[in-house]
Enzyme design. Structure first.
Site, PDB file in Angstrom:
ATOM      1  N   ARG A  25     -20.147  -4.337  47.363  1.00 49.48           N
ATOM      2  CA  ARG A  25     -18.691  -3.775  47.777  1.00 49.48           C
ATOM      3  C   ARG A  25     -18.512  -3.895  48.823  1.00 49.48           C
ATOM      4  O   ARG A  25     -17.881  -3.313  49.991  1.00 49.48           O
ATOM      5  CB  ARG A  25     -18.025  -2.902  47.418  1.00 49.48           C
ATOM      6  CG  ARG A  25     -18.045  -2.465  45.689  1.00 49.48           C
ATOM      7  CD  ARG A  25     -16.789  -3.405  45.155  1.00 49.48           C
ATOM      8  NE  ARG A  25     -17.062  -3.403  43.906  1.00 49.48           N
ATOM      9  CZ  ARG A  25     -16.603  -2.289  43.010  1.00 49.48           C
ATOM     10  NH1 ARG A  25     -15.534  -1.712  43.230  1.00 49.48           N
ATOM     11  NH2 ARG A  25     -16.375  -2.308  41.215  1.00 49.48           N
ATOM     12  N   ARG A  29     -12.267  -2.539  49.737  1.00 46.95           N
ATOM     13  CA  ARG A  29     -10.501  -1.634  50.606  1.00 46.95           C
ATOM     14  C   ARG A  29     -10.654  -0.805  52.020  1.00 46.95           C
ATOM     15  O   ARG A  29      -9.769  -0.155  51.889  1.00 46.95           O
ATOM     16  CB  ARG A  29     -10.081  -1.086  49.698  1.00 46.95           C
ATOM     17  CG  ARG A  29      -9.222  -1.881  48.330  1.00 46.95           C
ATOM     18  CD  ARG A  29      -8.935  -0.964  47.744  1.00 46.95           C
ATOM     19  NE  ARG A  29      -9.848  -0.355  45.941  1.00 46.95           N
ATOM     20  CZ  ARG A  29      -9.348  -0.018  45.815  1.00 46.95           C
ATOM     21  NH1 ARG A  29      -8.642   1.237  45.346  1.00 46.95           N
ATOM     22  NH2 ARG A  29     -10.840   0.587  44.812  1.00 46.95           N
ATOM     23  N   ARG A  38      -6.128  -9.451  49.960  1.00 43.81           N
ATOM     24  CA  ARG A  38      -4.968  -8.912  49.174  1.00 43.81           C
ATOM     25  C   ARG A  38      -3.783  -9.099  49.077  1.00 43.81           C
ATOM     26  O   ARG A  38      -2.923  -9.133  47.808  1.00 43.81           O
ATOM     27  CB  ARG A  38      -5.586  -7.249  48.859  1.00 43.81           C
ATOM     28  CG  ARG A  38      -5.644  -7.114  47.518  1.00 43.81           C
ATOM     29  CD  ARG A  38      -6.329  -5.744  47.169  1.00 43.81           C
ATOM     30  NE  ARG A  38      -6.408  -5.413  45.579  1.00 43.81           N
ATOM     31  CZ  ARG A  38      -4.981  -5.387  45.460  1.00 43.81           C
ATOM     32  NH1 ARG A  38      -4.256  -4.189  46.582  1.00 43.81           N
ATOM     33  NH2 ARG A  38      -5.748  -4.166  44.128  1.00 43.81           N
ATOM     34  N   ASP A  75     -15.549 -10.077  39.838  1.00 42.64           N
ATOM     35  CA  ASP A  75     -15.680  -9.641  39.123  1.00 42.64           C
ATOM     36  C   ASP A  75     -15.852 -10.037  38.230  1.00 42.64           C
ATOM     37  O   ASP A  75     -16.160 -10.335  37.285  1.00 42.64           O
ATOM     38  CB  ASP A  75     -14.276  -8.763  39.031  1.00 42.64           C
ATOM     39  CG  ASP A  75     -14.179  -7.459  38.791  1.00 42.64           C
ATOM     40  OD1 ASP A  75     -14.352  -6.294  39.140  1.00 42.64           O
ATOM     41  OD2 ASP A  75     -14.551  -6.522  37.645  1.00 42.64           O
ATOM     42  N   TYR A 152     -16.911  -1.958  28.358  1.00 45.25           N
ATOM     43  CA  TYR A 152     -14.612  -2.536  29.141  1.00 45.25           C
ATOM     44  C   TYR A 152     -14.677  -2.530  28.244  1.00 45.25           C
ATOM     45  O   TYR A 152     -13.554  -2.540  27.401  1.00 45.25           O
ATOM     46  CB  TYR A 152     -14.940  -3.066  30.585  1.00 45.25           C
ATOM     47  CG  TYR A 152     -15.763  -1.998  31.901  1.00 45.25           C
ATOM     48  CD1 TYR A 152     -14.395  -1.460  32.749  1.00 45.25           C
ATOM     49  CD2 TYR A 152     -16.776  -2.124  32.131  1.00 45.25           C
ATOM     50  CE1 TYR A 152     -14.067  -0.451  33.793  1.00 45.25           C
ATOM     51  CE2 TYR A 152     -17.178  -1.839  33.075  1.00 45.25           C
ATOM     52  CZ  TYR A 152     -15.986  -0.618  34.267  1.00 45.25           C
ATOM     53  OH  TYR A 152     -16.464  -0.013  35.152  1.00 45.25           O
TER      54      TYR A 152
END
Ligand code: 1CP
Length: 344
Positions: A25, A29, A38, A75, A152
């Site tokens: 990652r 963020r 973003r 992703d 998921y």
């Protein structure tokens, strides 16, 4: 010509005086420049599918820190979307997908050859990156492992214990097995296209492998990873593959040999000393600093980083975190980690 990219040398089994380094990652963020791009994209999925902006956020941590590898910005949940699942992100909560509760939901999914229409922008990002990256930086592509992606798709969101997936596996084994097979074949096509577009290494993220116990681990974590690696090696024999069966514990032992992976990434629930004894004996190991050090920094970060480098210095090692960096991390701590690894 002798290989000059440090990540590729470590993946080929070379013991390096200073381990190469990148970070799970690494675009994200915790970086102000990521947040700005973003915002420009509008939302997370628009960022993933905008090849120019996805290229930009992949390059941001390379420019700032000079990591030895860049990881494609995308992703693991794009594969379910490409197979026809609905996917959206709820701000502050995370991903949401349509669920798979039985045969009728499974029957709506597309096949492995239907995915590229959705995923073409990702291959374009890979092509952009190969021409934009500095010559010493290795480009890593990735996908989720079938079990993790299935958790998921079945639950429709992230779950702490993957209970809905375990339940479908028990109550509708034929649907569960068909879903695993569909994700496996789609993942082979997806990663193969990433390699064709220029990915030099691929990584398979099995973030929820730790909830598979006993024979289930072999059947649903090890076997699908082995199948994906065998198919990729047949088409792209020179592309190294990193496997990350997170929280596999004792199941890390022998995982590289059993699956054909060139490197096993380890989380922070095992020690680097244990990994040196039990995992690195089979080849390259990647990991395993606790991500929380990127928040707390200081002497503990420095001493833990040194301890990991020291424990794994006897064999091939790629320095990394045990899991992804979190949004509350301090970018200065990332620099401190890199300086410590590189001995500055
Ligand atoms: O708000 C934002 O900007 C989104 C946060 C974010 C980011 C930066 C998500 C949502 N995905 C990503 C990018 C991403 N995801 C990368 C890009 C490259 C990089 O590492 O810099 C990679 C490799 C992933 C992989 C990924 N996505 C995994 C496997 C690794 C892991 O962390 O265990 C998983 C499980 C996901 C699903 C996902 N995507 C995003 C979130 C918040 C989650 C986890 C959801 C959950 O379980 O609740």
């Amino acid at each position: 010509m002798a290989e000059t990219k440090t990540i590729l040398r470590a993946l080929a089994g070379e013991t390096m005086p200073t381990p190469p380094i990148w970070m799970m990652r690494q675009a994200g963020r915790y970086l102000p420049e990521y947040k700005a791009t973003r915002a420009e994209a509008g939302d997370f999925l628009s960022l993933c599918y905008n090849s120019d902006l996805a290229t930009e956020v992949t390059l941001q941590p390379i420019r700032r820190y000079g990591f030895d590898a860049a990881i494609l910005f995308a992703d693991i949940l794009l594969v379910p979307q490409a197979l026809g699942a609905d996917l959206w992100f709820v701000t502050g909560e995370g991903p949401r997908l349509s669920t798979i509760t039985g045969e009728a939901d499974f029957a709506k999914l597309g096949g492995k050859d239907d995915i590229h229409e959705t995923l073409n922008p990702i291959y374009q990002t890979v092509r952009n990156l190969r021409s934009a990256l500095p010559p010493e930086t290795t480009l890593i592509g990735f996908a989720g492992a079938p079990w993790t992606v299935a958790t998921y798709m079945i639950a429709g969101k992230g779950t702490p214990d993957q209970a809905p997936a375990h339940a479908l596996k028990a109550t509708h084994p034929e649907v569960f097995d068909a879903l695993m097979a569909r994700i496996t074949e789609a993942t082979i096509e997806y990663l193969s296209h990433q390699i064709d577009a220029g990915a030099e290494v691929v990584k398979i993220f099995d973030s929820w492998a730790g909830s598979l116990k006993g024979a289930d681990f072999d059947k649903y974590a090890l076997a699908p990873t082995k199948e994906i690696i065998a198919a990729l090696k047949a088409r792209h024999p020179d592309t190294p593959i990193i496997a990350f069966p997170r929280e596999a514990g004792e199941n890390y032992i022998g995982f590289a040999k059993a699956t054909g992976a060139d490197c096993v990434a380890i989380d922070d629930s095992v020690t680097a000393e244990w990994a040196a004894q039990n995992v690195q004996t089979d080849g390259c190991v990647q990991g395993n600093l606790k991500s929380s050090h990127m928040v707390t920094g200081g002497d503990a970060l420095v001493s833990e980083t040194r301890r990991i480098v020291d424990a794994l210095k006897g064999g091939p090692h790629i320095f990394n975190l045990g899991h992804g960096i979190t949004p509350d991390a301090d970018p200065a701590n990332v620099q401190l980690m890199i300086d410590t690894v590189r001995g500055a």
